[in-house]
Design an enzyme around this catalytic site. Structure first.
Site, PDB file in Angstrom:
ATOM      1  N   ASN A  14     -40.509  41.582  40.317  1.00 40.72           N
ATOM      2  CA  ASN A  14     -40.264  42.799  40.131  1.00 40.72           C
ATOM      3  C   ASN A  14     -38.817  42.926  40.655  1.00 40.72           C
ATOM      4  O   ASN A  14     -37.709  43.748  39.701  1.00 40.72           O
ATOM      5  CB  ASN A  14     -41.093  43.946  40.741  1.00 40.72           C
ATOM      6  N   MET A  85     -45.741  44.783  51.141  1.00 45.27           N
ATOM      7  CA  MET A  85     -47.271  44.647  51.558  1.00 45.27           C
ATOM      8  C   MET A  85     -47.371  45.271  52.829  1.00 45.27           C
ATOM      9  O   MET A  85     -48.387  44.743  53.573  1.00 45.27           O
ATOM     10  CB  MET A  85     -47.961  43.294  51.448  1.00 45.27           C
ATOM     11  N   ARG A  86     -46.527  46.344  53.466  1.00 45.24           N
ATOM     12  CA  ARG A  86     -46.799  46.633  54.595  1.00 45.24           C
ATOM     13  C   ARG A  86     -46.855  48.197  54.488  1.00 45.24           C
ATOM     14  O   ARG A  86     -45.975  48.770  53.481  1.00 45.24           O
ATOM     15  CB  ARG A  86     -45.717  46.326  55.616  1.00 45.24           C
ATOM     16  N   ASN A 102     -42.356  53.660  45.039  1.00 46.91           N
ATOM     17  CA  ASN A 102     -43.243  52.371  45.215  1.00 46.91           C
ATOM     18  C   ASN A 102     -43.854  51.997  43.800  1.00 46.91           C
ATOM     19  O   ASN A 102     -43.892  52.984  43.136  1.00 46.91           O
ATOM     20  CB  ASN A 102     -44.500  52.532  46.438  1.00 46.91           C
ATOM     21  N   HIS A 104     -47.198  50.559  42.073  1.00 49.35           N
ATOM     22  CA  HIS A 104     -48.630  50.261  42.347  1.00 49.35           C
ATOM     23  C   HIS A 104     -49.304  49.769  41.164  1.00 49.35           C
ATOM     24  O   HIS A 104     -48.860  50.410  40.077  1.00 49.35           O
ATOM     25  CB  HIS A 104     -49.199  51.288  42.927  1.00 49.35           C
TER      26      HIS A 104
HETATM   27  C1  GAR Z   1     -46.889  43.815  41.731  1.00 51.00           C
HETATM   28  O1  GAR Z   1     -47.724  43.762  40.753  1.00 51.00           O
HETATM   29  C2  GAR Z   1     -46.857  45.311  42.503  1.00 51.00           C
HETATM   30  O2  GAR Z   1     -47.179  46.343  41.753  1.00 51.00           O
HETATM   31  C3  GAR Z   1     -47.842  45.048  43.510  1.00 51.00           C
HETATM   32  O3  GAR Z   1     -47.645  43.863  43.990  1.00 51.00           O
HETATM   33  C4  GAR Z   1     -47.067  43.090  42.848  1.00 51.00           C
HETATM   34  C5  GAR Z   1     -45.895  42.192  43.399  1.00 51.00           C
HETATM   35  O4  GAR Z   1     -45.280  41.376  42.487  1.00 51.00           O
HETATM   36  N1  GAR Z   1     -47.730  45.872  44.553  1.00 51.00           N
HETATM   37  C6  GAR Z   1     -48.693  46.300  45.423  1.00 51.00           C
HETATM   38  O5  GAR Z   1     -49.699  45.770  45.122  1.00 51.00           O
HETATM   39  C7  GAR Z   1     -48.480  47.509  46.388  1.00 51.00           C
HETATM   40  N2  GAR Z   1     -49.549  48.162  46.705  1.00 51.00           N
HETATM   41  P1  GAR Z   1     -43.933  40.797  42.449  1.00 51.00           P
HETATM   42  O6  GAR Z   1     -43.598  40.069  44.044  1.00 51.00           O
HETATM   43  O7  GAR Z   1     -43.998  39.535  41.491  1.00 51.00           O
HETATM   44  O8  GAR Z   1     -43.032  41.641  42.031  1.00 51.00           O
END
Ligand code: GAR
Length: 188
Positions: A14, A85-86, A102, A104
């Site tokens: 992302n 993730m914090r 954020n 999600h």
């Molecule tokens: C993404 O899918 C994001 O939505 C999720 O982690 C992934 C990170 O992917 N976020 C969460 O779960 C937050 N609660 P990336 O490192 O390839 O961007």
């Protein structure tokens, strides 16, 4: 120039989509990436974009004041959590109220809250037998995954989906919409 700080803990796809979308933009720039993991893929992904990345240990993230100082020194307008993730601690949510968002990987309020991140979310969607999932972009406040929703997009859940195939479909949605939503927030 509006300045973004991205927080990321993992692969950083992302963060990369955002950096690519904003490369050459004259009004918005990704000023820096802050992480809690020195070996997260996001560090490498930012190199072609010349975006500096910094890692802070968990004590710094839990105290949060030093992070606020970095963000203020960098004159950050918007903090973007992209796979971070914090939990964001109160000094930070207060100092940047309304300026932290954020992404999600589900249709909040479904499958949000403590422990719900990454693959755990996709596993929960499949275990619940949901026929659709999606993404939610929302403001961050003291409650995990509880802030005001800015944007949602949906996708189907297929009967033969695994957490991986669903995660891939969700990532496509995230990369398509997250950079756009950020740009709209900062130029409206
Ligand atoms: C993404 O899918 C994001 O939505 C999720 O982690 C992934 C990170 O992917 N976020 C969460 O779960 C937050 N609660 P990336 O490192 O390839 O961007």
């Amino acid at each position: 120039m509006k300045r973004i700080a991205i927080f990321a803990s993992g692969s950083g796809t992302n963060a990369e989509a955002i950096a690519r979308h904003l490369a050459g933009n004259k009004e918005i720039e990704v000023a820096c990436v802050l992480s809690n993991r020195a070996n997260a893929g996001v560090h490498q992904r930012m190199q072609p974009f010349n975006i500096p990345t910094h890692t802070f240990p968990k004590e710094v993230w839990s105290e949060a004041h030093p992070i606020v100082e970095v963000l203020q020194k960098e004159q950050i307008d918007l903090v973007v959590l992209a796979g971070f993730m914090r939990k964001i601690e109160t000094p930070l949510t207060t100092a940047f109220a309304g300026r932290i968002i954020n992404i999600h990987p589900s249709l909040l309020p479904r499958h949000g809250g403590p422990g719900m991140y990454g693959h755990h979310v996709h596993e929960a969607v499949l275990a619940a037998g949901d026929s659709e999932s999606g993404i939610t972009i929302h403001y961050v406040d003291e409650q995990i995954d509880g802030g005001e929703i800015i944007f949602q997009a949906r996708c189907e859940v297929r009967p033969d989906d695994t957490p991986d195939t669903l995660a891939n479909r969700i990532h496509v949605l995230e990369h398509r919409h997250f950079p756009q939503v950020i740009e709209e927030l900062l130029t409206r």
